[in-house]
Design a protein around this motif. Structure first.
Motif, PDB file in Angstrom:
ATOM      1  N   ILE A  27      46.829 -24.181 -72.697  1.00 42.53           N
ATOM      2  CA  ILE A  27      46.328 -24.400 -71.337  1.00 42.53           C
ATOM      3  C   ILE A  27      46.956 -23.401 -70.374  1.00 42.53           C
ATOM      4  N   PHE A  28      48.263 -23.173 -70.496  1.00 40.70           N
ATOM      5  CA  PHE A  28      48.937 -22.216 -69.615  1.00 40.70           C
ATOM      6  C   PHE A  28      48.436 -20.794 -69.867  1.00 40.70           C
ATOM      7  N   ASN A  29      48.077 -20.498 -71.117  1.00 43.07           N
ATOM      8  CA  ASN A  29      47.470 -19.196 -71.413  1.00 43.07           C
ATOM      9  C   ASN A  29      46.156 -19.036 -70.647  1.00 43.07           C
ATOM     10  N   GLU A  30      45.391 -20.120 -70.571  1.00 43.89           N
ATOM     11  CA  GLU A  30      44.128 -20.085 -69.827  1.00 43.89           C
ATOM     12  C   GLU A  30      44.381 -19.840 -68.346  1.00 43.89           C
ATOM     13  N   TYR A  31      45.428 -20.482 -67.805  1.00 46.13           N
ATOM     14  CA  TYR A  31      45.767 -20.271 -66.397  1.00 46.13           C
ATOM     15  C   TYR A  31      46.188 -18.820 -66.164  1.00 46.13           C
ATOM     16  N   ALA A  32      46.931 -18.275 -67.112  1.00 51.67           N
ATOM     17  CA  ALA A  32      47.377 -16.882 -67.000  1.00 51.67           C
ATOM     18  C   ALA A  32      46.175 -15.938 -66.946  1.00 51.67           C
ATOM     19  N   THR A  33      45.168 -16.243 -67.749  1.00 56.27           N
ATOM     20  CA  THR A  33      43.943 -15.442 -67.728  1.00 56.27           C
ATOM     21  C   THR A  33      43.232 -15.578 -66.389  1.00 56.27           C
ATOM     22  N   LYS A  34      43.162 -16.802 -65.883  1.00 53.71           N
ATOM     23  CA  LYS A  34      42.459 -17.069 -64.619  1.00 53.71           C
ATOM     24  C   LYS A  34      43.083 -16.335 -63.442  1.00 53.71           C
ATOM     25  N   ILE A  35      44.410 -16.193 -63.451  1.00 52.59           N
ATOM     26  CA  ILE A  35      45.051 -15.515 -62.309  1.00 52.59           C
ATOM     27  C   ILE A  35      45.192 -14.012 -62.538  1.00 52.59           C
ATOM     28  N   GLY A  36      44.586 -13.544 -63.633  1.00 52.55           N
ATOM     29  CA  GLY A  36      44.471 -12.097 -63.836  1.00 52.55           C
ATOM     30  C   GLY A  36      45.673 -11.411 -64.434  1.00 52.55           C
ATOM     31  N   LEU A  37      46.423 -12.101 -65.279  1.00 49.59           N
ATOM     32  CA  LEU A  37      47.593 -11.479 -65.892  1.00 49.59           C
ATOM     33  C   LEU A  37      47.203 -10.600 -67.075  1.00 49.59           C
ATOM     34  N   ASP A  38      48.040  -9.601 -67.345  1.00 51.61           N
ATOM     35  CA  ASP A  38      47.948  -8.817 -68.568  1.00 51.61           C
ATOM     36  C   ASP A  38      48.421  -9.743 -69.688  1.00 51.61           C
ATOM     37  N   MET A  39      47.506 -10.176 -70.527  1.00 56.05           N
ATOM     38  CA  MET A  39      47.829 -11.211 -71.498  1.00 56.05           C
ATOM     39  C   MET A  39      48.735 -10.715 -72.637  1.00 56.05           C
ATOM     40  N   THR A  40      48.681  -9.442 -72.925  1.00 54.11           N
ATOM     41  CA  THR A  40      49.594  -8.897 -73.943  1.00 54.11           C
ATOM     42  C   THR A  40      51.029  -8.973 -73.447  1.00 54.11           C
ATOM     43  N   LYS A  41      51.226  -8.566 -72.214  1.00 56.90           N
ATOM     44  CA  LYS A  41      52.564  -8.640 -71.622  1.00 56.90           C
ATOM     45  C   LYS A  41      53.006 -10.095 -71.448  1.00 56.90           C
ATOM     46  N   TYR A  42      52.088 -10.916 -71.002  1.00 60.73           N
ATOM     47  CA  TYR A  42      52.400 -12.338 -70.809  1.00 60.73           C
ATOM     48  C   TYR A  42      52.874 -12.972 -72.117  1.00 60.73           C
TER      49      TYR A  42
END
Length: 218
Positions: free
Chosen positions: A142-157
């Protein structure tokens, strides 16, 4: 006394000496770590700070994202910050309680977002959707989904969220609270003084107004 007994006692003395030395080293290290942890009247570079940096009133909150009471105070804090933007700065510190299995993953998610300059966006996303992940077995997803929604670089995240650096940051916040004798969440400090949790916005605003008046008089 034979040679075996002499060697035994020499070994015994050496072992006791090493144990004592090790205890002294650990004690000194622990003392240094404790001294470096900020108290509620201290703001450090690693703190997350929102509002006027020169405000006369500083609110420090030790909080647990999963805590229902912290969730209840979230909109009050938001309103206090918004309506007193010139007079208040807000500092958020993690204090994940052991009974809350999703508190640490939430804290790490917010810190990972902070590495990309979006701590407060994740902070709001996590609290706003509290009921959706509070008791979830898949909170990290779920937190990964939030990270995507707020526009984070998911590899770095993905790299940051489980990193030692972020784990240490959350733990240091927790130790800071323990040093300040925090034993429940949320715990609020106004200009370094612990307050009784106010019963609603009006009571909270009154405490802030009194703190502003006190700084003006001094």
């Amino acid at each position: 006394m034979n040679i075996k007994r002499i060697l035994f006692w020499i070994s015994f003395v050496v072992i006791i000496g090493l144990i004592t030395w090790g205890m002294i080293v650990v004690s000194n290290k622990s003392s240094k770590e404790s001294a470096s942890l900020p108290l509620p009247n201290q703001i450090v570079d690693t703190d997350w700070v929102k509002g006027n940096s020169n405000a006369p009133v500083t609110i420090v909150e030790y909080s647990d994202f999963q805590c229902p009471a912290c969730y209840a105070y979230f909109p009050l804090v938001q309103k206090i910050i918004t309506e007193n933007s010139n007079n208040v700065r807000f500092v958020y510190r993690h204090f994940p309680l052991p009974q809350h299995q999703n508190a640490i993953p939430a804290a790490r998610a917010s810190e990972a977002a902070g590495k990309q300059g979006k701590f407060w966006e994740m902070y709001e996303m996590i609290f706003t959707n509290h009921d959706l992940w509070e008791n979830s077995k898949t909170s990290k997803t779920i937190f990964n989904e939030y990270a995507t929604k707020i526009g984070l670089d998911m590899t770095k995240y993905a790299t940051d969220v489980d990193s030692k650096e972020i784990n240490d940051k959350v733990n240091n916040d927790l130790k800071s609270g323990q040093k300040a004798k925090v034993n429940y969440t949320p715990t609020f400090y106004i200009n370094g003084e612990k307050i009784k949790n106010p019963a609603g916005y009006d009571a909270f605003k009154k405490i802030i107004d009194e703190a502003i008046k006190k700084t003006i008089k001094s």
